[in-house]
Motif scaffolding. Structure first.
Motif, mmCIF file in Angstrom:
data_model
loop_
_atom_site.group_PDB
_atom_site.id
_atom_site.type_symbol
_atom_site.label_atom_id
_atom_site.label_comp_id
_atom_site.label_asym_id
_atom_site.label_seq_id
_atom_site.Cartn_x
_atom_site.Cartn_y
_atom_site.Cartn_z
ATOM 1 N N THR A 1 0.817 -1.222 0.000
ATOM 2 C CA THR A 1 0.000 0.000 0.000
ATOM 3 C C THR A 1 0.844 1.262 0.000
ATOM 4 O O THR A 1 0.333 2.332 -0.320
ATOM 5 C CB THR A 1 -0.909 0.029 1.244
ATOM 6 N N PRO B 1 -3.811 -1.599 -9.702
ATOM 7 C CA PRO B 1 -4.864 -2.461 -9.136
ATOM 8 C C PRO B 1 -4.455 -3.161 -7.846
ATOM 9 O O PRO B 1 -5.250 -3.263 -6.909
ATOM 10 C CB PRO B 1 -5.132 -3.459 -10.262
ATOM 11 N N SER B 2 -3.211 -3.660 -7.784
ATOM 12 C CA SER B 2 -2.756 -4.360 -6.574
ATOM 13 C C SER B 2 -2.730 -3.420 -5.379
ATOM 14 O O SER B 2 -3.099 -3.793 -4.251
ATOM 15 C CB SER B 2 -1.368 -4.963 -6.797
ATOM 16 N N ARG C 1 -6.414 -2.639 -4.278
ATOM 17 C CA ARG C 1 -7.005 -3.755 -3.534
ATOM 18 C C ARG C 1 -6.460 -3.820 -2.110
ATOM 19 O O ARG C 1 -7.203 -4.038 -1.143
ATOM 20 C CB ARG C 1 -6.741 -5.071 -4.270
ATOM 21 N N ILE D 1 -7.931 -1.004 -0.067
ATOM 22 C CA ILE D 1 -9.335 -1.269 0.282
ATOM 23 C C ILE D 1 -9.406 -2.183 1.500
ATOM 24 O O ILE D 1 -10.219 -1.971 2.412
ATOM 25 C CB ILE D 1 -10.081 -1.882 -0.914
ATOM 26 N N ARG D 2 -8.533 -3.176 1.551
ATOM 27 C CA ARG D 2 -8.496 -4.061 2.727
ATOM 28 C C ARG D 2 -8.100 -3.280 3.972
ATOM 29 O O ARG D 2 -8.685 -3.474 5.054
ATOM 30 C CB ARG D 2 -7.525 -5.217 2.481
ATOM 31 N N TRP E 1 -10.825 -0.638 -11.225
ATOM 32 C CA TRP E 1 -10.483 -0.520 -9.812
ATOM 33 C C TRP E 1 -10.410 0.933 -9.388
ATOM 34 O O TRP E 1 -10.780 1.279 -8.256
ATOM 35 C CB TRP E 1 -9.153 -1.218 -9.544
ATOM 36 N N TYR F 1 -14.001 2.065 -8.920
ATOM 37 C CA TYR F 1 -14.557 1.451 -7.718
ATOM 38 C C TYR F 1 -14.032 2.153 -6.467
ATOM 39 O O TYR F 1 -14.778 2.379 -5.503
ATOM 40 C CB TYR F 1 -14.184 -0.025 -7.693
ATOM 41 N N ARG F 2 -12.748 2.530 -6.481
ATOM 42 C CA ARG F 2 -12.169 3.256 -5.341
ATOM 43 C C ARG F 2 -12.750 4.656 -5.210
ATOM 44 O O ARG F 2 -13.148 5.077 -4.121
ATOM 45 C CB ARG F 2 -10.649 3.346 -5.510
#
Length: 342
Positions: free
Chosen positions: A57, A68-69, A72, A75-76, A159, A162-163
């Motif tokens: 991150t 994208p990685s 994701r 988001i976690r 992604w 979506y973010r």
């Protein structure tokens, strides 16, 4: 009979003193203002700091925040931060505010919920963006994509989309409105203090983008990067003032989440320049030099008319927003804070 009347008057006077000084006395806040402020800072750090604890991150020149990685992983991290902050707020509201589960949901703006209030809030935001909506839908031809839903599908399938339009608005409004505002209500901050103070935490949370920007744009002058960060702090705080106001007025978390997504989608309105013309591109069709002057003049006139309409709608939208701010946010689900004195 005179003594009886005298005693009755005395008891009446005592009753009035009780009503005024004891029964009507304001109770101390369930938590102190300093505690509410400290928890707000803690929630802000819990949200932001995890971005820099993991290589997955942490922004770097090798890893873009738009990868994208990275999205994701972030988001976690955000999901974990929201769970921790929500649990802590529920505990405080129950332990110190004696709030029942239903009252907690009410303070969070989750239940009960009015879809009419949500529609009215979105109408208010649409009025404010009347000019940009005209440019996007009419001038740029985006209306047909909205009707078909193709543009929204394309955005949400990525992604980044979506973010920006789902995870960001949901998590940010949860933390800085649904959690932080009830804590300030518990500390008995006034409505005006809540509106103009709590969004500052929201604005500060975006300052870390300065570090990310410097990593990805190392050749940009420091002063310019700082000005960019201050500008971002300003407009995020301005939106925060509006979101806090609407949240207090409607007690509706869904309203401000959708308003947040809509504002992210629209971006900042233009305040200068000609509508329908990209910078450096001649006014008129691409083959204007090969066509007659009449068509060129027609294209120029059309661009001028579009520009005039845009700026008129920009002003009309701002005035309409101001006039409808209170009427369209009037709700029976308002949170227990007095915004205007009688």
């Amino acid at each position: 009979m005179a003594p009886i009347k005298t005693w009755a008057d005395r008891f009446s006077a005592l009753g009035k003193l009780y009503e005024k000084h004891l029964k009507g006395a304001q109770k101390p806040p369930a938590i102190s203002p300093n505690t509410a402020a400290a928890l707000s800072v803690i929630f802000t750090f819990i949200y932001v700091v995890p971005f820099y604890l993991s290589p997955a991150t942490r922004p770097s020149r090798q890893l873009s925040r738009d990868a994208p990685s990275s999205i994701r992983a972030r988001i976690r991290a955000v999901t974990f931060s929201c769970v921790i902050s929500t649990a802590l707020t529920v505990l405080i509201l129950h332990q110190y505010g004696n709030a029942s589960p239903r009252e907690v949901l009410k303070m969070f703006g989750v239940w009960p919920i009015s879809f009419l209030d949500t529609a009215r809030t979105l109408l208010l935001v649409i009025i404010l963006f009347a000019g940009p909506l005209f440019e996007f839908a009419i001038v740029d031809g985006g209306l047909k994509h909205w009707i078909r839903g193709t543009h929204i599908q394309e955005v949400l399938r990525s992604w980044i989309g979506y973010r920006n339009f789902v995870v960001g608005p949901v998590s940010e409004e949860l933390i800085w409105r649904a959690l932080i505002i009830p804590l300030h209500i518990l500390a008995k901050f006034s409505g005006k203090q809540i509106i103009f103070l709590t969004p500052l935490y929201f604005g500060i949370a975006h300052v870390h983008h300065l570090y990310e920007f410097r990593l990805t744009h190392p050749h940009t002058p420091v002063a310019l990067a700082i000005l960019r960060s201050l500008f971002q702090f300003t407009y995020t705080s301005l939106f925060g003032f509006f979101a806090a106001f609407v949240f207090l007025r409607t007690g509706n978390l869904l309203s401000i989440i959708l308003a947040h997504s809509f504002c992210n989608f629209m971006g900042l309105p233009r305040f200068w320049g000609r509508v329908g013309v990209e910078a450096g591109v001649p006014i008129g069709p691409p083959d204007a030099d090969k066509r007659n002057d009449e068509n060129v003049d027609c294209a120029r006139a059309k661009s001028v008319a579009w520009t005039a309409a845009y700026y008129v709608l920009l002003v009309v939208g701002a005035v309409g927003f101001y006039l409808q701010l209170f009427p369209l946010t009037e709700s029976s689900y308002a949170l227990p804070v007095v915004l205007t004195e009688e």
